[in-house]
Design an enzyme around this catalytic site. Structure first.
Site, PDB file in Angstrom:
ATOM      1  N   LYS A  60     -25.899 -45.326  72.960  1.00 24.97           N
ATOM      2  CA  LYS A  60     -25.259 -46.341  71.684  1.00 24.97           C
ATOM      3  C   LYS A  60     -26.200 -46.828  70.816  1.00 24.97           C
ATOM      4  O   LYS A  60     -26.038 -46.570  69.556  1.00 24.97           O
ATOM      5  CB  LYS A  60     -24.798 -47.504  72.292  1.00 24.97           C
ATOM      6  CG  LYS A  60     -24.404 -48.660  71.348  1.00 24.97           C
ATOM      7  CD  LYS A  60     -23.849 -49.971  72.130  1.00 24.97           C
ATOM      8  CE  LYS A  60     -25.168 -50.771  72.438  1.00 24.97           C
ATOM      9  NZ  LYS A  60     -25.858 -51.639  71.616  1.00 24.97           N
ATOM     10  N   ASN A  61     -27.544 -46.869  71.167  1.00 21.21           N
ATOM     11  CA  ASN A  61     -28.509 -47.460  70.113  1.00 21.21           C
ATOM     12  C   ASN A  61     -28.917 -46.331  69.372  1.00 21.21           C
ATOM     13  O   ASN A  61     -29.386 -46.401  68.299  1.00 21.21           O
ATOM     14  CB  ASN A  61     -29.856 -48.014  70.970  1.00 21.21           C
ATOM     15  CG  ASN A  61     -29.068 -49.541  71.319  1.00 21.21           C
ATOM     16  OD1 ASN A  61     -28.183 -50.039  71.120  1.00 21.21           O
ATOM     17  ND2 ASN A  61     -29.874 -50.065  72.322  1.00 21.21           N
ATOM     18  N   CYS A 110     -28.210 -64.031  67.559  1.00 13.99           N
ATOM     19  CA  CYS A 110     -27.428 -63.389  68.898  1.00 13.99           C
ATOM     20  C   CYS A 110     -27.635 -63.743  70.264  1.00 13.99           C
ATOM     21  O   CYS A 110     -28.891 -64.807  70.276  1.00 13.99           O
ATOM     22  CB  CYS A 110     -28.052 -61.788  69.117  1.00 13.99           C
ATOM     23  SG  CYS A 110     -27.360 -60.834  70.224  1.00 13.99           S
ATOM     24  N   ARG A 152     -33.161 -63.463  66.825  1.00 15.90           N
ATOM     25  CA  ARG A 152     -33.699 -61.963  66.432  1.00 15.90           C
ATOM     26  C   ARG A 152     -34.060 -61.943  65.147  1.00 15.90           C
ATOM     27  O   ARG A 152     -33.017 -61.358  64.109  1.00 15.90           O
ATOM     28  CB  ARG A 152     -32.669 -60.934  66.970  1.00 15.90           C
ATOM     29  CG  ARG A 152     -32.346 -60.901  68.572  1.00 15.90           C
ATOM     30  CD  ARG A 152     -31.231 -60.234  69.183  1.00 15.90           C
ATOM     31  NE  ARG A 152     -31.598 -58.866  69.037  1.00 15.90           N
ATOM     32  CZ  ARG A 152     -30.706 -57.957  69.672  1.00 15.90           C
ATOM     33  NH1 ARG A 152     -29.634 -58.412  70.033  1.00 15.90           N
ATOM     34  NH2 ARG A 152     -30.933 -56.782  69.778  1.00 15.90           N
ATOM     35  N   ASP A 192     -33.500 -54.082  78.362  1.00 15.69           N
ATOM     36  CA  ASP A 192     -32.133 -53.836  78.525  1.00 15.69           C
ATOM     37  C   ASP A 192     -31.739 -53.528  79.831  1.00 15.69           C
ATOM     38  O   ASP A 192     -30.335 -53.557  80.317  1.00 15.69           O
ATOM     39  CB  ASP A 192     -31.661 -52.740  77.730  1.00 15.69           C
ATOM     40  CG  ASP A 192     -31.344 -53.437  76.215  1.00 15.69           C
ATOM     41  OD1 ASP A 192     -31.571 -54.294  75.835  1.00 15.69           O
ATOM     42  OD2 ASP A 192     -31.072 -52.347  75.153  1.00 15.69           O
ATOM     43  N   ARG A 245     -18.711 -53.427  74.587  1.00 15.08           N
ATOM     44  CA  ARG A 245     -19.345 -52.905  73.265  1.00 15.08           C
ATOM     45  C   ARG A 245     -20.281 -51.876  73.551  1.00 15.08           C
ATOM     46  O   ARG A 245     -20.583 -50.990  72.659  1.00 15.08           O
ATOM     47  CB  ARG A 245     -20.351 -54.025  72.818  1.00 15.08           C
ATOM     48  CG  ARG A 245     -19.590 -55.193  72.113  1.00 15.08           C
ATOM     49  CD  ARG A 245     -20.648 -56.149  71.636  1.00 15.08           C
ATOM     50  NE  ARG A 245     -21.773 -55.756  71.109  1.00 15.08           N
ATOM     51  CZ  ARG A 245     -22.915 -56.364  71.182  1.00 15.08           C
ATOM     52  NH1 ARG A 245     -23.032 -57.588  71.534  1.00 15.08           N
ATOM     53  NH2 ARG A 245     -24.097 -55.678  70.636  1.00 15.08           N
TER      54      ARG A 245
HETATM   55  C1  UD1 Z   1     -33.255 -52.867  70.020  1.00 11.49           C
HETATM   56  C2  UD1 Z   1     -31.899 -52.458  70.979  1.00 11.49           C
HETATM   57  C3  UD1 Z   1     -31.633 -53.530  71.907  1.00 11.49           C
HETATM   58  C4  UD1 Z   1     -33.118 -53.714  72.699  1.00 11.49           C
HETATM   59  C5  UD1 Z   1     -34.112 -54.050  71.885  1.00 11.49           C
HETATM   60  C6  UD1 Z   1     -35.567 -53.792  72.633  1.00 11.49           C
HETATM   61  C7  UD1 Z   1     -30.585 -51.556  69.215  1.00 11.49           C
HETATM   62  C8  UD1 Z   1     -29.141 -51.499  68.485  1.00 11.49           C
HETATM   63  N1  UD1 Z   1     -30.848 -52.428  70.148  1.00 11.49           N
HETATM   64  O1  UD1 Z   1     -32.895 -54.071  69.350  1.00 11.49           O
HETATM   65  O2  UD1 Z   1     -30.611 -53.066  72.836  1.00 11.49           O
HETATM   66  O3  UD1 Z   1     -32.840 -54.765  73.872  1.00 11.49           O
HETATM   67  O4  UD1 Z   1     -34.292 -52.877  70.935  1.00 11.49           O
HETATM   68  O5  UD1 Z   1     -35.829 -52.861  73.204  1.00 11.49           O
HETATM   69  O6  UD1 Z   1     -31.086 -50.529  69.275  1.00 11.49           O
HETATM   70  N2  UD1 Z   1     -38.917 -58.934  65.984  1.00 11.49           N
HETATM   71  C9  UD1 Z   1     -39.585 -59.674  65.169  1.00 11.49           C
HETATM   72  N3  UD1 Z   1     -39.114 -59.425  63.716  1.00 11.49           N
HETATM   73  C10 UD1 Z   1     -38.300 -58.269  63.360  1.00 11.49           C
HETATM   74  C11 UD1 Z   1     -37.580 -57.528  64.351  1.00 11.49           C
HETATM   75  C12 UD1 Z   1     -37.780 -57.682  65.521  1.00 11.49           C
HETATM   76  O7  UD1 Z   1     -40.262 -60.376  65.386  1.00 11.49           O
HETATM   77  O8  UD1 Z   1     -38.157 -58.068  61.955  1.00 11.49           O
HETATM   78  C13 UD1 Z   1     -38.991 -59.127  67.437  1.00 11.49           C
HETATM   79  C14 UD1 Z   1     -37.875 -59.400  68.262  1.00 11.49           C
HETATM   80  O9  UD1 Z   1     -37.671 -61.063  68.136  1.00 11.49           O
HETATM   81  C15 UD1 Z   1     -38.220 -59.066  69.608  1.00 11.49           C
HETATM   82  C16 UD1 Z   1     -39.166 -57.892  69.307  1.00 11.49           C
HETATM   83  O10 UD1 Z   1     -39.333 -57.976  68.084  1.00 11.49           O
HETATM   84  O11 UD1 Z   1     -38.846 -60.160  70.362  1.00 11.49           O
HETATM   85  C17 UD1 Z   1     -38.395 -56.737  69.772  1.00 11.49           C
HETATM   86  O12 UD1 Z   1     -37.027 -56.587  68.997  1.00 11.49           O
HETATM   87  P1  UD1 Z   1     -36.454 -55.150  68.346  1.00 11.49           P
HETATM   88  O13 UD1 Z   1     -37.137 -53.876  69.011  1.00 11.49           O
HETATM   89  O14 UD1 Z   1     -36.460 -55.150  66.878  1.00 11.49           O
HETATM   90  O15 UD1 Z   1     -35.165 -55.119  68.886  1.00 11.49           O
HETATM   91  P2  UD1 Z   1     -33.861 -54.718  68.402  1.00 11.49           P
HETATM   92  O16 UD1 Z   1     -34.158 -53.529  67.309  1.00 11.49           O
HETATM   93  O17 UD1 Z   1     -32.991 -55.909  67.456  1.00 11.49           O
END
Ligand code: UD1
Length: 430
Positions: free
Chosen positions: A22-23, A117, A122, A305, A397
């Protein structure tokens, strides 16, 4: 409202086929609009998040043609709007990938700010930092992020936190920027590599995906491709834990065992036999699981996850385990539900202290988010008696035909939507 009803106690035995990731698919579908040619994508998972993103892509004017349950053709030549509707972003955060895709292709994108979320705050500051380093301006107006640039130019970006979303989003925009971009401290998850491979198959020039430094040389145009998405390592891992907690014997097929290493290692550590084949893994559990400690980390560490699933397994293991969540602050919401099923768990800060119990008992519980919901289903499969899981929209989802796949392994599980159906199930299973 649909629910799952489960009668626990059956060991899961047999083979199960895993769908596309999915991701990875979320990033790839967004990237597919970056060419005016038609792109064919195979091994698409048949899950709600994907249906919603395809609708969002259609809404901005791309042609989306489903030619099978897991295959889609996308043509982005007639995109008429660079503005994504709030309706879509509200339903799936990953619509923010359209920011990077549209900015790369049209040098302008307008996407509503994703709301909070339920697994924690996030932020998307790192995505925006990346776009700025490519010469774009970003501003927020009427709840939407507007990113635009006269010329996108390659830049040097250091990500303060390892972020999957930021890495993919920046990679997409940089693919069509002028010159060279370097992303340091990039995420190394398999789906980052898959999106990079997909972009490269469209003519992008991305090197180093899967390491923490990604180098991108921008190209002017991307072209048609045919691409098959990698298998979903989280769906696979979920079935591996379902086998473990039910003392089952399951062959999980159509996987890349390398992507499952952290999960396989933990399962072996808590007493399962894990056998790896070329594109399958077999998990056999014959005795009570044993305790361990685990901390979630970016890939190749143990995935966040998969945290609720191991939490359920450890609640049934002998001894005391510590589970530390280091990525998202709010991923222990399943704990209260699990306690209602007889688990003995205390959460302190970002650590859950799990005192293993001999058995769980069925109860009415509610899925707090996608992975936590799947974990509660696993708990229900292991528990004595009947479990009803509410709010399964979260589970739908990200898991395709979840109940059918579990049933094919011998689970007693049904999707129901009324008290009458619940009573019927109870009468049937006795
Ligand atoms: C993706 C996955 C999700 C998984 C996560 C971590 C998708 C659609 N979702 O979520 O299932 O749980 O990776 O493996 O692929 N952060 C910041 N600033 C930003 C972005 C992130 O501080 O601009 C922090 C977040 O709060 C979190 C960490 O970075 O603590 C990791 O988040 P991130 O890897 O970005 O998660 P997602 O891409 O949202």
């Amino acid at each position: 409202m649909e629910q799952y009803i489960i009668k626990g106690g059956n060991p899961l035995v047999g083979e199960v086929e895993i769908g596309g990731a999915k991701n990875a698919a979320l990033g790839i579908l967004a990237a597919a609009i970056m060419t005016d040619d038609t792109v064919r994508i195979d091994n698409l998972p048949d899950v709600q998040d994907i249906h919603v993103l395809l609708e969002a892509i259609g809404q901005i004017g791309a042609k989306v043609e489903r030619i099978g349950r897991t295959t889609v053709l996308i043509n982005g030549s007639e995109i008429g709007s660079i503005s994504v509707d709030y309706e879509y972003i509200k339903k799936i955060r990953a619509s923010y990938y359209l920011l990077g895709a549209l900015l790369g292709k049209y040098k302008k994108a307008e996407v509503p700010l994703p709301g909070g979320c339920n697994i924690g705050s996030r932020p998307i500051d790192l995505h925006l930092k990346g776009f700025k380093a490519l010469g774009a301006t970003t501003r927020i107006s009427h709840g939407a992020i507007i990113a635009q640039a006269d010329h996108l130019k390659g830049g040097h970006i250091y990500l303060d936190t390892v972020s999957v979303g930021a890495t993919i989003n920046i990679m997409m925009a940089a693919s069509m920027a002028e010159g060279r971009t370097i992303i340091e401290n990039a995420a190394k998850e398999p789906h980052v590599v898959d999106v990079a491979n997909f972009l490269n198959s469209m003519g992008a020039n991305i090197k180093g995906a899967g390491t923490d430094v990604i180098r991108i040389r921008g190209v002017e145009k991307l072209h048609a491709t045919e691409y098959s998405i990698i298998p979903d390592q989280i769906e696979a891992g979920t079935f591996m834990f379902a086998a473990a907690v039910t003392k089952g014997d399951v062959i999980v097929k159509n996987v890349i065992p390398k992507h499952l290493e952290a999960t396989s290692a933990k399962l072996a550590e808590i007493g399962c036999q894990v056998e790896e084949f070329d594109d399958a893994v077999r998990v056999v559990a014959t005795r009570r699981l044993t305790n361990t400690n685990v901390k979630t980390l970016p890939y190749p560490g143990y995935p966040t996850d998969m945290q609720p699933q191991i939490g359920v397994a450890l609640s049934l293991a002998s001894g005391t385990s510590l589970v530390t969540e280091s990525i998202f602050e709010n991923r222990f919401k399943y704990v209260d539900e699990l306690v209602r099923m007889g688990a003995d768990i205390k959460v302190e800060g970002n650590t859950a202290i799990i005192y293993g119990t001999e058995k769980l008992t069925g109860a009415r519980v509610s899925a707090p988010d996608l992975r936590a919901g799947a974990a509660l289903v696993i708990a229900g499969l292991a528990a004595e008696g009947i479990t009803v899981v509410d709010d399964i929209v979260y589970i739908q989802r990200g898991y395709e035909n979840f109940e059918e796949k579990l049933r094919s392994l011998g689970a007693e599980i049904e999707k129901v939507s009324s008290e009458k159906e619940i009573q019927k199930f109870k009468l049937r299973v006795g």
